[in-house]
Design a protein around this motif. Structure first.
Motif, PDB file in Angstrom:
ATOM      1  N   SER A   1      49.845  31.334  44.516  1.00 29.95           N
ATOM      2  CA  SER A   1      49.375  30.913  43.188  1.00 29.95           C
ATOM      3  C   SER A   1      47.885  30.633  43.199  1.00 29.95           C
ATOM      4  CB  SER A   1      50.134  29.653  42.741  1.00 29.95           C
ATOM      5  OG  SER A   1      51.521  29.872  42.711  1.00 29.95           O
ATOM      6  N   ALA A   2      47.387  30.047  44.301  1.00 28.74           N
ATOM      7  CA  ALA A   2      45.965  29.722  44.412  1.00 28.74           C
ATOM      8  C   ALA A   2      45.108  30.981  44.449  1.00 28.74           C
ATOM      9  CB  ALA A   2      45.710  28.873  45.657  1.00 28.74           C
ATOM     10  N   VAL A   3      45.593  32.030  45.127  1.00 28.57           N
ATOM     11  CA  VAL A   3      44.855  33.301  45.177  1.00 28.57           C
ATOM     12  C   VAL A   3      44.748  33.896  43.773  1.00 28.57           C
ATOM     13  CG1 VAL A   3      44.958  35.702  45.951  1.00 28.57           C
ATOM     14  CG2 VAL A   3      45.343  33.841  47.586  1.00 28.57           C
ATOM     15  N   PHE A   4      45.859  33.862  43.033  1.00 30.54           N
ATOM     16  CA  PHE A   4      45.847  34.389  41.662  1.00 30.54           C
ATOM     17  C   PHE A   4      44.909  33.564  40.782  1.00 30.54           C
ATOM     18  CE2 PHE A   4      47.546  33.987  37.304  1.00 30.54           C
ATOM     19  CZ  PHE A   4      47.365  35.294  36.882  1.00 30.54           C
ATOM     20  N   TYR A   5      45.027  32.235  40.864  1.00 24.08           N
ATOM     21  CA  TYR A   5      44.203  31.333  40.060  1.00 24.08           C
ATOM     22  C   TYR A   5      42.720  31.533  40.371  1.00 24.08           C
ATOM     23  CZ  TYR A   5      43.198  26.939  37.572  1.00 24.08           C
ATOM     24  OH  TYR A   5      42.741  26.001  36.681  1.00 24.08           O
ATOM     25  N   SER A   6      42.401  31.624  41.661  1.00 21.39           N
ATOM     26  CA  SER A   6      41.013  31.803  42.089  1.00 21.39           C
ATOM     27  C   SER A   6      40.468  33.159  41.660  1.00 21.39           C
ATOM     28  CB  SER A   6      40.899  31.656  43.608  1.00 21.39           C
ATOM     29  OG  SER A   6      41.356  30.384  44.025  1.00 21.39           O
ATOM     30  N   SER A   7      41.311  34.185  41.731  1.00 24.52           N
ATOM     31  CA  SER A   7      40.885  35.528  41.328  1.00 24.52           C
ATOM     32  C   SER A   7      40.519  35.560  39.848  1.00 24.52           C
ATOM     33  CB  SER A   7      41.992  36.545  41.616  1.00 24.52           C
ATOM     34  OG  SER A   7      42.261  36.614  43.000  1.00 24.52           O
ATOM     35  N   MET A   8      41.317  34.863  39.021  1.00 19.42           N
ATOM     36  CA  MET A   8      41.007  34.795  37.595  1.00 19.42           C
ATOM     37  C   MET A   8      39.661  34.086  37.383  1.00 19.42           C
ATOM     38  SD  MET A   8      43.441  36.386  36.122  1.00 19.42           S
ATOM     39  CE  MET A   8      42.953  35.998  34.444  1.00 19.42           C
ATOM     40  N   ALA A   9      39.423  33.033  38.153  1.00 21.78           N
ATOM     41  CA  ALA A   9      38.176  32.271  38.000  1.00 21.78           C
ATOM     42  C   ALA A   9      36.963  33.078  38.449  1.00 21.78           C
ATOM     43  CB  ALA A   9      38.269  30.965  38.788  1.00 21.78           C
ATOM     44  N   TYR A  10      37.076  33.748  39.601  1.00 22.35           N
ATOM     45  CA  TYR A  10      35.923  34.453  40.176  1.00 22.35           C
ATOM     46  C   TYR A  10      35.652  35.804  39.513  1.00 22.35           C
ATOM     47  CZ  TYR A  10      35.443  31.139  44.036  1.00 22.35           C
ATOM     48  OH  TYR A  10      35.216  30.011  44.786  1.00 22.35           O
ATOM     49  N   PHE A  11      36.703  36.561  39.236  1.00 21.92           N
ATOM     50  CA  PHE A  11      36.514  37.946  38.778  1.00 21.92           C
ATOM     51  C   PHE A  11      36.649  38.140  37.268  1.00 21.92           C
ATOM     52  CE2 PHE A  11      38.243  38.273  43.171  1.00 21.92           C
ATOM     53  CZ  PHE A  11      37.070  38.715  43.780  1.00 21.92           C
ATOM     54  N   VAL A  12      37.357  37.223  36.596  1.00 24.05           N
ATOM     55  CA  VAL A  12      37.532  37.338  35.139  1.00 24.05           C
ATOM     56  C   VAL A  12      36.685  36.296  34.419  1.00 24.05           C
ATOM     57  CG1 VAL A  12      39.207  37.332  33.241  1.00 24.05           C
ATOM     58  CG2 VAL A  12      39.883  38.209  35.494  1.00 24.05           C
ATOM     59  N   GLY A  13      36.573  35.119  35.004  1.00 26.29           N
ATOM     60  CA  GLY A  13      35.758  34.069  34.407  1.00 26.29           C
ATOM     61  C   GLY A  13      36.450  33.291  33.313  1.00 26.29           C
ATOM     62  N   GLU A  14      37.708  33.599  33.066  1.00 22.29           N
ATOM     63  CA  GLU A  14      38.481  32.880  32.059  1.00 22.29           C
ATOM     64  C   GLU A  14      39.968  32.997  32.363  1.00 22.29           C
ATOM     65  OE1 GLU A  14      37.933  34.587  28.222  1.00 22.29           O
ATOM     66  OE2 GLU A  14      38.346  36.628  28.896  1.00 22.29           O
TER      67      GLU A  14
END
Length: 329
Positions: free
Chosen positions: A111-124
């Motif tokens: 879940s943390a990898v998914f959450y972090s990916s949204m933060a770093y690569f999508v920004g929202e």
């Protein structure tokens, strides 16, 4: 201000009593159904002690304050791990059942990898990501409960004549444990709500910015149920329950608390505090969240035990993290 301080103290009292009753109910049920402490801690206890985070983040989302929902979730995970778990580990490391940790740890980091990916690569965090996190919560609960029910240690005992005569008394005892569990959870929720509301009021009156409040005061306030439960569990010799509760609570902060907030009102990664041209959250908050969980869980999975040194290091990291929140203002 005087009334706020009195209500803050009253909330703390409710938390302490609620935590005591909640642990009594949870451990009683775990013992009755022969469910490992770490599994009951990772499900029932975690849901109860995560109620404040759910309430705070959902309310913040409804009010359009995505920054608070975001900061509360990440800040609570860091607080749970680098302060609360660290205290219990530094005082008295509990024996670890590696098999019981595998599912919670895998779900957290997944879940943390998914959450972090949204933060770093999508920004929202769009609404579909919140729904996906909530579905992850459902899957986690189903798998964890199934594992508990299928545990080889959980066998239906054959009742002898005396045990059959005591069946009504056992049912009454089970009802008492359930009442302790429910009332304890209620006191925890009310106490934490008072603590966060009045604590935030006091902090604001002292001129502390909202971005810092969400990662520190609100996160600490909503994590107080975990702290009370951890200390109570430690006193009662149930260290495994404490660890299971904290890991489960961290998962819930990502998939339930964040998932609900995002589903209600999608938000962008907060940009209130910056390091250079990059959000401080991407440089400081998320890396610290991942690091402290890795430091707590990976040695336990590899060696099957925790050490006091881990607790001291985690406490040091938390002290530095909190200090930087104010230094970077």
């Amino acid at each position: 201000m005087k009334d706020a301080i009195l209500l803050f103290i009253f909330g703390l009292i409710l938390l302490i009593k609620g935590g005591d009753w909640f642990v009594d109910g949870a451990t009683g049920i775990a013992k009755r159904f022969k469910i490992p402490d770490i599994l009951i801690g990772a499900t029932v206890v975690s849901i109860g002690t995560t109620l404040p985070e759910v309430m705070v983040s959902a309310t913040a989302a409804i009010n359009g304050s995505g920054d608070m929902a975001y900061g509360n979730a990440i800040g609570s995970i860091i607080c749970n791990t680098a302060l609360i778990a660290a205290i219990t580990v530094a005082i008295k490391p509990a024996p670890i059942d590696k098999k019981s940790l595998i599912i919670p740890v895998c779900f957290f980091f997944g879940s943390a990898v998914f959450y972090s990916s949204m933060a770093y690569f999508v920004g929202e965090f769009p609404r579909w990501s919140g729904i996906l996190l909530l579905l992850t919560f459902v899957v986690y609960m189903v798998l964890t409960i199934a594992k508990a029910l299928n545990s080889p240690d959980r066998k239906s005992p054959v009742l002898n004549a005396d045990e059959k005569n005591n069946e009504d008394e056992e049912k009454s005892s089970l009802l008492k444990e359930l009442i302790f569990l429910v009332v304890g959870a209620g006191l925890i929720a009310v106490g934490a709500d008072l603590l966060v509301d009045k604590g935030t009021f006091i902090a604001t009156a002292w001129g502390v910015p909202q971005t810092v409040i969400s990662l520190t005061f609100v996160a600490l306030g909503t994590s107080l149920p975990e702290l009370v439960t951890a200390i109570t569990s430690l006193i009662k010799g149930k260290g495994a329950l404490s660890l299971g509760n904290l890991i489960g609570a961290n998962i819930f902060n990502l998939v339930l608390v964040s998932g609900m907030a995002i589903s209600i009102a999608p938000f962008k990664v907060p940009s209130g505090m910056m390091i250079g041209n990059i959000s401080a959250s991407l440089i400081l908050d998320i890396p610290v969240m991942l690091s402290v969980m890795a430091l707590l869980t990976l040695p336990a999975l590899i060696r099957g035990k925790l050490s006091k040194t881990q607790g001291y290091i985690l406490l040091g990291i938390y002290a530095v993290f909190i200090t930087l929140q104010f230094v970077l203002l």
